[in-house]
Design a protein around this motif. Structure first.
Motif, PDB file in Angstrom:
ATOM      1  N   PHE A  92       0.827  -1.202   0.000  1.00  0.00           N
ATOM      2  CA  PHE A  92       0.000   0.000   0.000  1.00  0.00           C
ATOM      3  C   PHE A  92       0.864   1.256   0.000  1.00  0.00           C
ATOM      4  CE2 PHE A  92      -2.174  -3.449   2.257  1.00  0.00           C
ATOM      5  CZ  PHE A  92      -3.222  -3.652   1.378  1.00  0.00           C
ATOM      6  N   THR A  93       1.847   1.308   0.892  1.00  0.00           N
ATOM      7  CA  THR A  93       2.730   2.465   0.903  1.00  0.00           C
ATOM      8  C   THR A  93       3.643   2.477  -0.323  1.00  0.00           C
ATOM      9  OG1 THR A  93       4.280   1.271   2.351  1.00  0.00           O
ATOM     10  CG2 THR A  93       2.684   2.741   3.406  1.00  0.00           C
ATOM     11  N   ARG A  94       3.956   1.307  -0.861  1.00  0.00           N
ATOM     12  CA  ARG A  94       4.749   1.252  -2.097  1.00  0.00           C
ATOM     13  C   ARG A  94       3.949   1.718  -3.309  1.00  0.00           C
ATOM     14  NH1 ARG A  94       9.544  -1.375  -2.969  1.00  0.00           N
ATOM     15  NH2 ARG A  94      10.479  -2.386  -1.143  1.00  0.00           N
ATOM     16  N   GLY A  95       2.632   1.589  -3.230  1.00  0.00           N
ATOM     17  CA  GLY A  95       1.806   1.934  -4.373  1.00  0.00           C
ATOM     18  C   GLY A  95       1.680   0.810  -5.367  1.00  0.00           C
ATOM     19  N   THR A  96       1.832  -0.431  -4.901  1.00  0.00           N
ATOM     20  CA  THR A  96       1.766  -1.587  -5.796  1.00  0.00           C
ATOM     21  C   THR A  96       0.622  -2.533  -5.430  1.00  0.00           C
ATOM     22  OG1 THR A  96       3.377  -2.788  -4.427  1.00  0.00           O
ATOM     23  CG2 THR A  96       4.239  -1.496  -6.280  1.00  0.00           C
ATOM     24  N   ALA A  97      -0.355  -2.052  -4.683  1.00  0.00           N
ATOM     25  CA  ALA A  97      -1.487  -2.897  -4.303  1.00  0.00           C
ATOM     26  C   ALA A  97      -2.285  -3.304  -5.533  1.00  0.00           C
ATOM     27  CB  ALA A  97      -2.387  -2.159  -3.319  1.00  0.00           C
ATOM     28  N   THR A  98      -2.866  -4.485  -5.460  1.00  0.00           N
ATOM     29  CA  THR A  98      -3.724  -4.997  -6.533  1.00  0.00           C
ATOM     30  C   THR A  98      -5.049  -5.426  -5.926  1.00  0.00           C
ATOM     31  OG1 THR A  98      -3.069  -7.319  -6.335  1.00  0.00           O
ATOM     32  CG2 THR A  98      -1.640  -5.881  -7.661  1.00  0.00           C
ATOM     33  N   ILE A  99      -5.911  -5.996  -6.759  1.00  0.00           N
ATOM     34  CA  ILE A  99      -7.192  -6.481  -6.240  1.00  0.00           C
ATOM     35  C   ILE A  99      -7.005  -7.667  -5.312  1.00  0.00           C
ATOM     36  CG2 ILE A  99      -8.524  -5.637  -8.206  1.00  0.00           C
ATOM     37  CD1 ILE A  99      -8.515  -8.486  -9.321  1.00  0.00           C
ATOM     38  N   GLU A 100      -5.819  -8.265  -5.302  1.00  0.00           N
ATOM     39  CA  GLU A 100      -5.554  -9.429  -4.441  1.00  0.00           C
ATOM     40  C   GLU A 100      -5.025  -9.027  -3.060  1.00  0.00           C
ATOM     41  OE1 GLU A 100      -6.742 -11.825  -5.933  1.00  0.00           O
ATOM     42  OE2 GLU A 100      -6.444 -11.406  -8.064  1.00  0.00           O
ATOM     43  N   SER A 101      -4.824  -7.721  -2.831  1.00  0.00           N
ATOM     44  CA  SER A 101      -4.095  -7.286  -1.640  1.00  0.00           C
ATOM     45  C   SER A 101      -4.915  -7.300  -0.359  1.00  0.00           C
ATOM     46  CB  SER A 101      -3.519  -5.882  -1.864  1.00  0.00           C
ATOM     47  OG  SER A 101      -2.603  -5.878  -2.942  1.00  0.00           O
ATOM     48  N   VAL A 102      -6.222  -7.160  -0.468  1.00  0.00           N
ATOM     49  CA  VAL A 102      -7.085  -7.117   0.729  1.00  0.00           C
ATOM     50  C   VAL A 102      -8.127  -8.223   0.596  1.00  0.00           C
ATOM     51  CG1 VAL A 102      -8.649  -5.729   2.138  1.00  0.00           C
ATOM     52  CG2 VAL A 102      -6.725  -4.643   0.973  1.00  0.00           C
ATOM     53  N   THR A 103      -7.963  -9.256   1.402  1.00  0.00           N
ATOM     54  CA  THR A 103      -8.774 -10.472   1.256  1.00  0.00           C
ATOM     55  C   THR A 103      -9.806 -10.644   2.363  1.00  0.00           C
ATOM     56  OG1 THR A 103      -7.084 -11.756   2.434  1.00  0.00           O
ATOM     57  CG2 THR A 103      -6.905 -11.646   0.030  1.00  0.00           C
ATOM     58  N   ASP A 104     -10.170  -9.548   3.019  1.00  0.00           N
ATOM     59  CA  ASP A 104     -11.117  -9.641   4.128  1.00  0.00           C
ATOM     60  C   ASP A 104     -12.492 -10.124   3.675  1.00  0.00           C
ATOM     61  OD1 ASP A 104      -8.939  -7.788   4.837  1.00  0.00           O
ATOM     62  OD2 ASP A 104     -10.031  -7.554   6.720  1.00  0.00           O
ATOM     63  N   LEU A 105     -12.877  -9.853   2.418  1.00  0.00           N
ATOM     64  CA  LEU A 105     -14.162 -10.359   1.919  1.00  0.00           C
ATOM     65  C   LEU A 105     -14.095 -11.872   1.835  1.00  0.00           C
ATOM     66  CD1 LEU A 105     -16.867  -9.197   1.005  1.00  0.00           C
ATOM     67  CD2 LEU A 105     -16.054  -9.338  -1.345  1.00  0.00           C
ATOM     68  N   GLY A 106     -13.043 -12.355   1.223  1.00  0.00           N
ATOM     69  CA  GLY A 106     -12.615 -13.741   1.294  1.00  0.00           C
ATOM     70  C   GLY A 106     -13.642 -14.826   1.038  1.00  0.00           C
ATOM     71  N   ASN A 107     -13.141 -16.044   0.909  1.00  0.00           N
ATOM     72  CA  ASN A 107     -14.015 -17.204   0.772  1.00  0.00           C
ATOM     73  C   ASN A 107     -13.613 -18.302   1.740  1.00  0.00           C
ATOM     74  OD1 ASN A 107     -11.636 -17.922  -0.397  1.00  0.00           O
ATOM     75  ND2 ASN A 107     -12.503 -18.690  -2.319  1.00  0.00           N
ATOM     76  N   SER A 108     -13.048 -17.880   2.879  1.00  0.00           N
ATOM     77  CA  SER A 108     -12.641 -18.843   3.897  1.00  0.00           C
ATOM     78  C   SER A 108     -13.864 -19.520   4.510  1.00  0.00           C
ATOM     79  CB  SER A 108     -11.834 -18.140   5.004  1.00  0.00           C
ATOM     80  OG  SER A 108     -11.673 -18.980   6.112  1.00  0.00           O
ATOM     81  N   ASN A 109     -13.807 -20.827   4.627  1.00  0.00           N
ATOM     82  CA  ASN A 109     -14.935 -21.565   5.191  1.00  0.00           C
ATOM     83  C   ASN A 109     -14.998 -21.473   6.709  1.00  0.00           C
ATOM     84  OD1 ASN A 109     -16.052 -22.453   2.802  1.00  0.00           O
ATOM     85  ND2 ASN A 109     -14.744 -24.261   2.702  1.00  0.00           N
ATOM     86  N   THR A 110     -13.870 -21.293   7.349  1.00  0.00           N
ATOM     87  CA  THR A 110     -13.851 -21.430   8.806  1.00  0.00           C
ATOM     88  C   THR A 110     -13.410 -20.183   9.552  1.00  0.00           C
ATOM     89  OG1 THR A 110     -11.590 -22.315   8.721  1.00  0.00           O
ATOM     90  CG2 THR A 110     -13.403 -23.896   8.672  1.00  0.00           C
ATOM     91  N   GLY A 111     -12.801 -19.212   8.889  1.00  0.00           N
ATOM     92  CA  GLY A 111     -12.304 -18.064   9.642  1.00  0.00           C
ATOM     93  C   GLY A 111     -12.668 -16.723   9.070  1.00  0.00           C
TER      94      GLY A 111
END
Length: 617
Positions: A92-111
């Motif tokens: 984020f501070t580098r300015g190289t974030a992508t759509i893969e950088s924040v996974t809080d929406l996620g598809n984790s089954n257990t967490g």
């Protein structure tokens, strides 16, 4: 995408939750729960008995309460390094974030977030289907509804609108799987649902819980305060670029209501600004808090047994490594150190009473500086030693700088906020200091900001008044004008700047700074093009190749720390980042990860990342 585990039957999930509650959780008074065998309990029995229902809601708390720095998993676990509080390399501070950088929406089954929301929704459904009295049901359900609002707020502030799931979907079968492929609700719909949930909590939750053992549960005041925070975000430039004044008016009203309820029920500013504002915990009787500052807390204990153990890692990871076992993780930058004003409340270089000298940078500063920042030579009570002094300087040996510390601080500074001085080498790894997710001070600042945005800018109105209350409590000098260093007659824009500065100081290292810069859309203007820095303090005249001050430094500091600095040390700044910070415009609404879109074809990408979803609607 929504985190539903399709191969687990509903009853097994419920009974697993209860079993985990029994084995691992503490009650909110931090006592170990007695083990019980619930294997033969039916679903109806669990939610028709207040004891087992309590165990189930305790599990909901444990899955959703934030840790220190407001950490609820995902991006929130690293926010200190995303602002000017602490350095740290990241996309984020580098300015190289992508759509893969924040996974809080996620598809984790257990967490993931949606797995936790599913657990919450199951509790709400099943407690309402039980046979408990209606007012008891409402209190149980409202606690779970609060945590649903909390989870959705974490998601909406990251991405904008998200799919709203308000009841547990069927967990098995192709038809059920297709039904779970929900599209994103608009951002306005998501905020509206969060507020609706919080209004339900406000209606049914008590202002005080009758039993001391229930200290730490959500109160009406905590729900009101959280609603005030939510609506503050909704009114802020990130979500409100056209500055719709009605949003600020609504947020103002919510925070006025929060202050009214809290102040009527034993909450307010703690009487001083030091570590005890964090270590004073629990109920003072009738569920009245011993610490009036603590509006919403996550409780920890010092247990060292597996069952019931719930320790805070914050102190051990924060003190120097040679004090605890894993320390030195939270290192303030020179920028946050410089943000604190002088003792009269005036910014560095603007005080006519206290001249600032970088070689004695600690001198005559806002008292909160000494309670937040630990620096070379400071008195920092640790390990039960009230006379302990921290030393971080370097000396020359074999033509190279060598730290007097066995493990040197990268920034030259340490964080000391809320560190319990009574912790010992044995107890540091098992600290029990509670986290305060909402302090009364934050509610005052939220109200101040909303008040100024609706032009309540007079010196008798909340913008000024709340800043003055915080500065007075901090121990700043009132001055002849009684303004504690604030300028008289500030404009709306000047007051907003003063409020943001006060938030930076008062709430430093409480997980608020990054989010504040982001919601006000100040990340780029505040940080871009800059590199965060630290300091190096070195001994003068080190031709002896020895740490010649080692034996006498404590005595000399006790006599005159200023003279010790001026005669023996040089203070120079150093750059911590290897690149200029370069926040991208897309950081205000993060991209949806590819895996989430692949698992749910109805999810649209944000238009700030090449998609069609408008997070401002």
């Amino acid at each position: 995408m929504l985190g539903y585990k399709h191969n687990i039957m509903k009853k097994n999930i419920i009974l697993s939750i209860i079993s985990l509650s029994i084995v691992f959780l503490l009650s909110n008074c931090k006592k170990v729960l007695e083990k019980q065998d619930l294997g033969s309990f039916t679903e109806g029995q669990v939610y028709s008995d207040s004891t087992t229902a309590t165990l189930s809601i305790n599990y909901v708390y444990s899955q959703n309460q934030p840790g220190w720095f407001g950490n609820v998993g995902g991006l929130s676990g690293s926010v200190n390094a995303l602002s000017d509080e602490q350095s740290g390399d990241n996309v984020f501070t580098r300015g190289t974030a992508t759509i893969e950088s924040v996974t809080d929406l996620g598809n984790s089954n257990t967490g993931g977030n949606y797995f936790k929301i599913r657990t919450i929704n199951m509790f709400i459904r099943d407690i309402n289907a039980g046979t408990l009295a209606s007012d008891t049901k409402n209190r149980f359900a409202s606690q779970a509804i609060f945590w649903r609002a909390f989870r959705y707020f974490e998601l909406v502030k990251l991405y904008g609108g998200v799919p709203l799931v308000l009841a547990p979907l069927d967990a098995v079968g192709d038809e059920a799987k297709q039904a779970a492929l929900l599209p994103r609700n608009t951002t306005s719909e998501t905020f509206a649902q969060i507020v609706k949930d919080l209004d339900t909590c406000i209606k049914y939750l008590p202002s005080k819980w009758q039993n001391n053992a229930d200290y730490g549960r959500i109160t009406k005041g905590a729900a009101l305060a959280f609603k005030g925070r939510v609506l503050l975000y909704w009114a802020s430039p990130e979500f409100n670029p056209n500055n719709d004044i009605t949003r600020w008016q609504t947020a103002y009203k919510a925070n006025v209501d929060a202050i009214a309820n809290l102040s009527a029920n034993g909450f307010g500013l703690y009487n001083k600004w030091d570590y005890s504002m964090w270590t004073t915990e629990g109920s003072g009787g009738g569920s009245t808090p011993r610490n009036p500052e603590a509006v919403l807390t996550t409780q920890y204990n010092m247990s060292q047994t597996d069952i019931g153990q719930n320790n805070s890692t914050y102190p051990n990871s924060t003190v120097p490594r040679y004090i605890g076992t894993t320390g030195g993780s939270n290192l303030p930058t020179w920028e946050i150190a410089q943000a604190f004003p002088m003792k009269d409340g005036k910014d560095i270089g603007t005080s006519s009473k206290y001249q600032y000298n970088v070689n004695t940078f600690y001198k005559n500063r806002d008292p909160r500086f000494d309670q937040t920042i630990a620096y070379n030579g400071c008195n920092w009570p640790l390990l039960g030693n009230n006379s302990y002094r921290l030393w971080t300087y370097y000396y020359t040996r074999n033509n190279a700088l060598t730290s007097t510390e066995s493990a040197a601080t990268l920034s030259g500074l340490y964080l000391r906020k809320g560190i319990d001085p009574t912790l010992t080498l044995t107890t540091f790894p098992n600290a029990g200091t509670d986290w305060q997710e909402i302090r009364y001070a934050e509610v005052l600042l939220n109200l101040a900001e909303c008040a100024v945005e609706i032009n309540n800018v007079g010196q008798g109105q909340e913008g000024y008044a709340n800043l003055l209350a915080l500065r007075k409590r901090a121990g700043l000098e009132a001055g002849t004008d009684g303004l504690y260093g604030l300028n008289a007659g500030m404009s709306k824009d000047q007051l907003i700047t003063a409020i943001m500065k006060e938030r930076q100081i008062e709430l430093a290292f409480e997980g608020k700074r990054f989010w504040d810069l982001r919601r006000r859309k100040l990340l780029e203007s505040t940080l871009n093009g800059k590199r965060r820095s630290g300091i190096t303090i070195a001994l003068k005249n080190t031709g002896s190749n020895t740490d010649y001050l080692l034996a006498s430094r404590d005595a000399a500091a006790n006599t005159d720390l200023d003279a010790l600095y001026l005669n023996n040390f040089t203070v120079t700044t150093k750059t911590l980042d290897s690149y200029n910070i370069n926040y991208q415009p897309g950081v205000y609404f993060f991209g949806i990860p590819t895996a989430s879109i692949q698992s749910n074809s109805n999810i649209q990408q944000n238009n700030t990342w090449g998609g069609t979803f408008d997070p401002l609607k």
